[in-house]
Write an enzyme that holds these catalytic residues in place. Structure first.
Site, PDB file in Angstrom:
ATOM      1  N   GLU A  76      19.069  17.357  -1.706  1.00 49.94           N
ATOM      2  CA  GLU A  76      19.957  18.534  -1.701  1.00 49.94           C
ATOM      3  C   GLU A  76      19.217  19.811  -1.332  1.00 49.94           C
ATOM      4  OE1 GLU A  76      23.645  18.188  -1.535  1.00 49.94           O
ATOM      5  OE2 GLU A  76      22.870  16.827  -3.065  1.00 49.94           O
ATOM      6  N   THR A 134      28.026  11.976   1.044  1.00 52.63           N
ATOM      7  CA  THR A 134      28.795  12.507  -0.082  1.00 52.63           C
ATOM      8  C   THR A 134      30.037  11.629  -0.251  1.00 52.63           C
ATOM      9  OG1 THR A 134      28.027  14.747   0.419  1.00 52.63           O
ATOM     10  CG2 THR A 134      29.992  14.605  -0.928  1.00 52.63           C
ATOM     11  N   ASN A 179      23.566  14.216  -0.904  1.00 52.04           N
ATOM     12  CA  ASN A 179      23.423  14.887   0.390  1.00 52.04           C
ATOM     13  C   ASN A 179      23.366  13.893   1.532  1.00 52.04           C
ATOM     14  OD1 ASN A 179      23.429  17.171   1.993  1.00 52.04           O
ATOM     15  ND2 ASN A 179      21.223  17.136   2.225  1.00 52.04           N
ATOM     16  N   SER A 205      27.005  24.656  -1.302  1.00 54.52           N
ATOM     17  CA  SER A 205      27.667  23.381  -0.999  1.00 54.52           C
ATOM     18  C   SER A 205      28.948  23.632  -0.212  1.00 54.52           C
ATOM     19  CB  SER A 205      28.008  22.685  -2.321  1.00 54.52           C
ATOM     20  OG  SER A 205      28.793  21.547  -2.077  1.00 54.52           O
ATOM     21  N   GLY A 216      31.839  14.858   4.075  1.00 57.66           N
ATOM     22  CA  GLY A 216      31.801  15.258   5.490  1.00 57.66           C
ATOM     23  C   GLY A 216      31.022  16.519   5.759  1.00 57.66           C
ATOM     24  N   THR A 273      27.543  13.835  -4.689  1.00 54.59           N
ATOM     25  CA  THR A 273      26.688  13.693  -3.508  1.00 54.59           C
ATOM     26  C   THR A 273      25.234  13.419  -3.852  1.00 54.59           C
ATOM     27  OG1 THR A 273      26.085  14.816  -1.434  1.00 54.59           O
ATOM     28  CG2 THR A 273      26.180  16.190  -3.389  1.00 54.59           C
TER      29      THR A 273
HETATM   30  N1  GLY Z   1      25.450  18.058   0.314  1.00 55.82           N
HETATM   31  C1  GLY Z   1      26.721  18.335   0.832  1.00 55.82           C
HETATM   32  C2  GLY Z   1      27.354  19.528   0.218  1.00 55.82           C
HETATM   33  O1  GLY Z   1      27.092  19.821  -0.928  1.00 55.82           O
HETATM   34  O2  GLY Z   1      28.099  20.205   0.846  1.00 55.82           O
END
Ligand code: GLY
Length: 559
Positions: free
Chosen positions: A407, A368, A388, A439, A459, A386
């Site tokens: 995702e 991300t 992911n 998310s 992160g 992102t």
């Molecule tokens: N794919 C990371 C988030 O959406 O938190």
């Protein structure tokens, strides 16, 4: 379990009391514009658009587009994100939710084998792991509704970078090495099947063509017609389940941001389907009941950890796509609820996570990216975008250059499976057709008497605790450089461990925390790639890109 937690709260719960502060609005324009992003070429793309007469929203299109080309390990047209906006002329604030959605053929057992066990990597690699992308629709909406320039102008730097190429770096090589096996399905992102050597010029002509199609036709150039057919054909040929209708029906949603307050600092952040804003404000609500700055360092850290533990527990239990499940945001953010959680915290001892109701694993993605923008009119963007996992699904439908996200892995692959994963908690984030996966992305604005901050970071599940630490740093007077450089620590309820960077805890603090019963684990690497801008009333604009990353923050004073 849900009832048990809600019974924590007094009956008279009314809608949440939001303590609105008398923070003076920033009447004057900022003395400088600023952009902080995770790649210098993306920051340059945004600056090019500001210099061409664009506003922060046009620049956000340019930065997102450029990152889609130069940072495919983090984001792209095949992914999604949240763009938090502040429009200066009327102080209007909104969040564009361009989160991916599960395809209509998705089922809640699609990643389980016949015995009901999760099949390793099925929700991470290849087209079955990809949800329907939201970033292209978000860019079109951002340009059309909030921008000053045509979409084609704001996407021009990205098109150039995709067509002419850009020099890959050591970071790119390292992450490509890490995902090399999966990237066999995306040879266009490699150098003759291998991780590109630093300096290798990566050209992406197919991606340039899709960007041009989007620039010329808007959403029709991605979600309908030739591009959509190529995407669906590629996905289905390789075992995926997308249909043309999935693409045609994708919609972004404008959502009202969440607002809260911590000791004179107003927080504006991401609402569900992000868990970021709720968890951030929940932690701040718990901490606001302590005279934090008067306590010794290890007690402060102990309280931070206990606040994180409780907010992440609630995240796992209650949060999901509000279009599908009822998320008790008002209750979770009520001061009485925070008081109840505070009452369960002992100053002298860690609360084992197993002593709190339920135990649900929290997922974490290492990738991300985030960028922050302030223009000379005072418009702001905090955007976290992102695909992911590193390089998403590592799958590119042939002829498109569009790297698809994975995702779907942000859903709970095994909802309602009490033995392995806890009980009802996972239900809120179970897979369902058309649903957005939960998310952790936490694009955030902070405001107090001193000024305004725009921030966020990648992160995975650690995003929220990183934004918490940066918020506390801003509240005690830190600038953008202080906020991004701050040593980090993290607790996410499960596993019951404190992860910390080497410089986050000194030996004395470690000893004090271990004595209280905390299990500490130093991370091998530093984590996060925060991008922050601070506009201080008295001293002007400063911006910083996380020293852990390879990004660039630029402040542009008027000529
Ligand atoms: N794919 C990371 C988030 O959406 O938190």
């Amino acid at each position: 379990m849900r009832a048990a937690i809600l019974s924590f709260m007094p009956r008279l719960l009314a809608p949440v009391i939001i303590l609105l502060l008398s923070i003076p609005a920033h009447a004057a324009h900022p003395p400088a514009a600023a952009i902080a992003s995770a790649h210098p070429l993306a920051t340059d793309a945004g600056m090019e658009i500001l210099n061409a007469g664009g506003n922060a929203f046009d620049a956000a299109v340019a930065v997102t587009g450029a990152l889609a080309v130069v940072a495919p390990m983090s984001c792209g047209l095949g992914g999604g994100g949240f763009w938090l906006l502040h429009r200066a002329k009327d102080n209007f604030e909104t969040m564009i939710d361009g989160r991916e959605t599960a395809p209509q053929a998705a089922r809640n057992n699609m990643y389980l084998d016949e015995q009901g066990n999760v099949v390793p990597n099925l929700s991470l690699d290849g087209p079955l792991s990809a949800a329907i992308p939201g970033t292209p629709a978000a860019l079109v909406h951002l340009a059309k509704k909030y921008g000053r320039l045509p979409l084609a102008r704001s996407l021009a730097p990205a098109i150039r970078l995709a067509h002419d190429g850009f020099a890959t770096d050591e970071f790119y090589r390292r992450v490509a090495e890490f995902r090399l096996t999966a990237l066999a399905n995306a040879p266009g992102l490699l150098e003759q099947g291998k991780p590109p050597q630093p300096g290798f010029v990566l050209r992406q002509p197919d991606l340039a063509a899709v960007l041009i199609s989007l620039a010329k036709q808007g959403t029709a150039g991605f979600y309908h017609g030739e591009v959509a057919s190529k995407l669906v054909d590629g996905v289905r040929h390789a075992g995926g389940i997308w249909t043309l209708n999935d693409l045609a029906n994708y919609k972004i949603i404008e959502r009202t941001p969440l607002r809260g307050e911590y000791h004179g600092t107003r927080i504006t952040s991401a609402p569900p389907p992000s868990s970021g804003g709720v968890a951030l404000m929940s932690m701040l609500n718990i901490l606001s009941g302590y005279p934090l700055t008067t306590l010794d360092a290890s007690t402060q850290t102990h309280l931070l950890i206990e606040a994180m533990r409780r907010a992440y527990r609630d995240r796992a239990e209650y949060l999901g796509d509000p279009g599908f499940v009822s998320v008790p945001v008002k209750q979770l953010l009520h001061p009485f609820y925070a008081a109840g959680l505070r009452a369960s915290i002992r100053l002298d001892r860690a609360t084992p996570s197993s002593a709190l109701p339920t135990e649900i694993p929290v997922q974490q993605g290492p990738d991300t990216t985030h960028f922050s923008i302030l223009d000379r009119d005072g418009n702001r963007v905090a955007a976290t975008v992102t695909v992911n996992y590193a390089f998403g699904s590592a799958f590119i439908p042939p002829g498109t250059g569009v790297l698809l996200n994975d995702e779907m892995d942000d859903f709970s692959a095994k909802p309602g499976a009490p033995n392995a994963y806890g009980l009802v908690g996972a239900e809120a984030n179970a897979i369902a057709p058309g649903k957005r996966p939960l998310s952790s992305m936490t694009p955030t604005f902070l405001e107090n008497q001193r000024g305004v901050a725009i921030l966020g970071t990648p992160g995975g599940s650690r995003i929220i605790s990183m934004v918490l630490l940066a918020t506390l740093e801003f509240a005690r007077g830190g600038n953008a450089a202080n906020m991004v450089a701050l040593p980090r620590l993290h607790h996410q309820f499960v596993p019951d461990q404190v992860f910390y960077e080497a410089d986050a805890l000194n030996p004395g603090q470690r000893a004090m925390l271990e004595k209280r019963g905390h299990r500490l684990e130093q991370t091998a690497d530093r984590f996060g790639d925060m991008q922050a801008i601070v506009w201080e009333r008295d001293t002007g604009v400063n911006a910083a890109s996380d020293p852990r990353g390879r990004g660039a923050a630029r402040v542009q004073n008027p000529p």
